[in-house]
Design an enzyme around this catalytic site. Structure first.
Site, mmCIF file in Angstrom:
data_model
loop_
_atom_site.group_PDB
_atom_site.id
_atom_site.type_symbol
_atom_site.label_atom_id
_atom_site.label_comp_id
_atom_site.label_asym_id
_atom_site.label_seq_id
_atom_site.Cartn_x
_atom_site.Cartn_y
_atom_site.Cartn_z
ATOM 1 N N PHE A 472 35.389 -49.648 -13.413
ATOM 2 C CA PHE A 472 36.764 -49.879 -13.355
ATOM 3 C C PHE A 472 37.322 -49.386 -14.838
ATOM 4 C CE2 PHE A 472 33.339 -52.725 -13.007
ATOM 5 C CZ PHE A 472 33.104 -52.691 -11.630
ATOM 6 N N HIS A 473 37.279 -48.306 -14.995
ATOM 7 C CA HIS A 473 38.521 -48.064 -15.987
ATOM 8 C C HIS A 473 39.414 -46.314 -15.798
ATOM 9 C CE1 HIS A 473 35.511 -49.064 -18.996
ATOM 10 N NE2 HIS A 473 35.990 -50.489 -18.320
#
Length: 536
Positions: A472-473
């Site tokens: 989730f980056h």
């Protein structure tokens, strides 16, 4: 709606909340438009409520990638915050700034003013971390950081000792003098509640009369006249609106910001034409250079109780829920990731290239519509995960068509560079070395995923591609740089070729920092305000 604004900011996420607050506090007239709604929700405020937000469309965009060959054709789930606070309101709250060399890489890429010596004062100014060394950490800033070191689970303590037994040093502060080693994670938690960018920065600033925050207002297009951004069009509760005046700043994130640029005709001309959008500025780097960390978990059954035993039964949930509501303490006041660290798969590397995550529970059994953290497996289990810090693989964002409410197409291209797969495979071997070290080894009954039969390189890599996914980056899709041929923004975050338009969020990162990206995104908003205000 029309207004006389100095700045129109699109997106009240990690960067946008900080940027809006600081500009308003400096006396600027600011309009902040957020597509989502209020962050005043139980599971947003409860730290371990993270699992309930993982698929919740009320606070989450719930993006999905295109089928990815690097993941054996799977479509990965990419949650992003659609709420005040953005992804800082739905994330796992781990506070990692990144390695100093990551920011020196930014400066080397032409983003002058963003080297480690430039950004360290911003990190120190924005945070309050009481145990930190003054040369490295801040005290008295608006964002309170919880050390996360108290009341750790016995399995967490065993993991840390086992990791040290493999040669990794104990590290009490990954944001201090050194990044390498293992320890408990610092968290954006204050008094047992999530301390998002909305809570720490935006809500105090909302007392300013010169700041207007509009929720449920989704921007559909930037208005460009004679080469200058003059405002935005948006839709709120089904009704169209226009906001004009001053500078437009996109803070809609690594997916939203390039999407809005492309909907406005700013992007790769051929792709825009294919999507049915008239080209205003042919800029091939908009949506390109997508970079993200890729992660995988290994899971074991334990001999002693894990948090599964406390969280799984209804009476356990009731007891822990009552504890959190009454005292803001207990497991529900912590992150999904209790501990972790950073290590190198090759001792010749100049900085760690792998990040560890330890979870004193397991969630192997699927549960529709959520990540089942609050209803974990019906046995004592734990997971150790890792992700790569500086992947070489690159993806892209494209429009699916001219509809501003249609999700863009995300081509993640995970593990498309063979070097990424090779180093992640080495990382997986490290997970097993930690699990085989005392005292953790004495507490483990069996490896459940991927299982003891998965031993050779081909089998490990196939499992890795079958089970890994984003951590989730996503970043870098409107990146800053010194070369107009390879970047969208100049070092002042201005979109080259369009006056009065900037981007200030993780999409502006020149390269992906090693570690969680919420801290760099918040720093981007803080220092971005200083850039706009002419303070640096």
């Amino acid at each position: 709606m029309q207004g006389d604004w100095d700045h129109i900011i699109v997106g009240a996420g990690s960067s946008g909340c900080v940027l809006a607050a600081r500009l308003a506090e400096a006396g600027r007239r600011v309009l902040l438009l957020e597509a989502g709604g209020s962050d005043r929700r139980l599971f947003v405020q409860m730290p371990l409520g993270y699992g309930k937000l993982y698929h919740d469309p009320r606070v989450n965009w719930n993006f999905a990638t295109e089928p990815d060959p690097g993941l054996l054709g799977a479509r990965d789930h990419w949650p992003r915050g659609k709420v005040l606070g953005g992804s800082s309101s739905i994330n796992a709250m781990v506070w990692i700034r990144g390695h100093p060399g990551d920011y020196d890489d930014w400066a080397a890429a032409g983003a002058t003013g963003w080297a480690w010596s430039d950004v360290l004062p911003a990190f120190r100014a924005l945070e309050h971390y009481a145990p930190g060394e003054p040369d490295f950490r801040g005290q008295g800033g608006p964002l309170h950081i919880d050390p996360g070191a108290d009341r750790i689970h016995p399995l967490t303590a065993a993991f840390l000792k086992a990791a040290e037994a493999t040669g990794l040093p104990a590290n009490a502060d990954f944001n201090g003098r050194a990044m390498e080693g293992v320890g408990t994670y610092q968290l954006t938690v204050r008094n047992g509640r999530r301390n998002s960018a909305a809570r720490a920065f935006l809500r105090p600033a909302m007392r300013c009369a010169n700041l207007k925050v509009m929720t449920r207002a989704q921007v559909t297009r930037i208005v460009v006249r004679n080469g200058r951004a003059t405002g935005v069009e948006y839709r709120r509760d089904g009704r169209p609106g226009v906001a004009e005046g001053g500078e437009v700043i996109l803070s809609a994130g690594a997916i939203g910001s390039p999407q809005i640029l492309m909907l406005s005709g700013i992007g790769p001309g051929a792709n825009l034409q294919k999507a049915g959008v008239t080209t205003t500025l042919d800029q091939p780097n908009v949506g390109a250079n997508l970079n993200d960390h890729q992660g995988i978990n290994y899971t074991w059954r334990a001999h002693i109780p894990s948090l599964n035993d406390a969280l799984r039964p209804w009476w356990g949930k009731a007891r822990l829920g009552a504890q959190w509501l009454a005292t803001r303490t207990g497991p529900l006041a912590r992150s999904v990731n209790a501990a972790g660290g950073f290590f190198r798969t090759d001792p010749l590397l100049d900085r760690p290239n792998m990040q560890l995550y330890f979870q004193a529970f397991s969630t192997l059994l699927p549960r529709a519509g959520e990540r089942p953290i609050l209803t974990p497996d019906p046995f004592s289990g734990l997971s150790i995960g890792l992700s790569n810090c500086r992947p070489r693989s690159r993806g892209r964002i494209e429009l699916a068509g001219p509809d501003p409410f249609a999700a863009p197409r995300i081509f993640a291209n995970a593990l498309s560079d063979p070097a990424d797969a090779a180093e992640l495979l080495e990382g997986c071997r490290m997970l097993r070395r930690i699990a085989a070290a005392a005292p953790l080894s004495e507490l483990l009954a069996e490896e459940l995923r991927p299982g003891a039969a998965i031993v050779d390189d081909d089998a490990i890599e196939r499992d890795m591609r079958a089970r890994s996914g984003t951590v989730f980056h996503p970043s870098c899709t409107c990146r800053m740089g010194g070369d107009p041929a390879t970047s969208v923004l100049d070092p002042q975050m201005r979109v080259r070729g369009i006056d009065g338009l900037r981007v200030c969020d993780a999409s502006a990162f020149p390269t992906l920092p090693g570690g969680n990206t919420n801290a760099p995104a918040i720093m981007m908003g803080w220092r971005g305000a200083d850039v706009i205000l002419g303070r640096v």
